[in-house]
Design a protein around this motif. Structure first.
Motif, mmCIF file in Angstrom:
data_model
loop_
_atom_site.group_PDB
_atom_site.id
_atom_site.type_symbol
_atom_site.label_atom_id
_atom_site.label_comp_id
_atom_site.label_asym_id
_atom_site.label_seq_id
_atom_site.Cartn_x
_atom_site.Cartn_y
_atom_site.Cartn_z
ATOM 1 N N ASP A 2 4.845 -14.662 7.675
ATOM 2 C CA ASP A 2 4.989 -13.265 8.060
ATOM 3 C C ASP A 2 4.083 -12.409 7.191
ATOM 4 O O ASP A 2 4.100 -12.534 5.962
ATOM 5 N N LYS A 3 3.290 -11.532 7.847
ATOM 6 C CA LYS A 3 2.411 -10.623 7.110
ATOM 7 C C LYS A 3 2.697 -9.166 7.452
ATOM 8 O O LYS A 3 2.058 -8.273 6.916
ATOM 9 N N LYS A 4 3.642 -8.929 8.330
ATOM 10 C CA LYS A 4 3.909 -7.570 8.803
ATOM 11 C C LYS A 4 4.647 -6.758 7.755
ATOM 12 O O LYS A 4 5.568 -7.244 7.104
ATOM 13 N N ARG A 63 3.975 -5.759 4.849
ATOM 14 C CA ARG A 63 3.973 -6.267 3.479
ATOM 15 C C ARG A 63 2.635 -5.999 2.784
ATOM 16 O O ARG A 63 2.273 -6.703 1.863
ATOM 17 N N GLY A 107 -0.365 -6.597 3.708
ATOM 18 C CA GLY A 107 -1.327 -7.681 3.843
ATOM 19 C C GLY A 107 -0.946 -8.952 3.117
ATOM 20 O O GLY A 107 -1.615 -9.968 3.227
ATOM 21 N N LYS A 108 0.123 -8.912 2.348
ATOM 22 C CA LYS A 108 0.581 -10.110 1.624
ATOM 23 C C LYS A 108 1.345 -11.019 2.577
ATOM 24 O O LYS A 108 2.107 -10.566 3.414
ATOM 25 N N ALA A 109 1.153 -12.311 2.424
ATOM 26 C CA ALA A 109 1.830 -13.285 3.277
ATOM 27 C C ALA A 109 3.112 -13.767 2.599
ATOM 28 O O ALA A 109 3.137 -13.976 1.388
ATOM 29 N N GLN A 132 7.406 -15.891 -1.483
ATOM 30 C CA GLN A 132 6.096 -15.247 -1.582
ATOM 31 C C GLN A 132 4.985 -16.282 -1.430
ATOM 32 O O GLN A 132 4.986 -17.300 -2.106
ATOM 33 N N ASP A 151 2.079 -18.547 1.234
ATOM 34 C CA ASP A 151 2.110 -19.439 2.393
ATOM 35 C C ASP A 151 2.516 -20.841 1.929
ATOM 36 O O ASP A 151 1.683 -21.630 1.496
#
Length: 118
Positions: A48-50, A52, A54-56, A95, A97
């Motif tokens: 999920d990147k929404k 945030r 741009g953080k995954a 936090q 990927d």
């Protein structure tokens, strides 16, 4: 100790007050908080990147059980991945990927975990 979720009027099925002295309210949420065996848990692991910046984050959804078990599982996943995260609203955020690593860890613990989304 996990905080109890604040109850609102909708949680009581519309019952506000009863004059019946023998009335006992059956709390359905207490029955759903019983722990489900790991083998019957169907967890979904997504990236999920929404909202945030741009953080995954690796998002684990579909957990059935109490908040204490959720926090315990989140702590174990964060420790094994060596990163931070959170557990709230029945979801676990890790936090970074770590989808493949999280799936392997969950499967070793006996959960049914699948990668979902892109």
């Amino acid at each position: 100790m996990a905080k109890d979720k604040k109850k609102i009027i909708n949680d009581f099925g519309g019952i506000m007050y009863s004059t019946d002295p023998s009335f006992v309210y059956n709390d359905e949420t207490a029955a759903t908080n019983e722990s489900t065996p790991n083998s019957q848990q169907d967890l979904r692991v997504t990236l999920d990147k929404k909202n945030r910046g741009g953080k995954a984050v690796t998002l684990i959804t579909g957990f059935k059980g109490g908040d204490e078990k959720l926090v315990e599982l989140a702590k174990m996943l964060k420790t094994k991945c060596g990163v931070g995260g959170a557990a709230k609203d029945g979801e676990i955020l890790i936090q970074g990927d770590f989808r493949d690593k999280v799936i392997l860890i969950l499967q070793k613990e006996g959960y049914k975990a699948k990668k979902s989304g892109g």
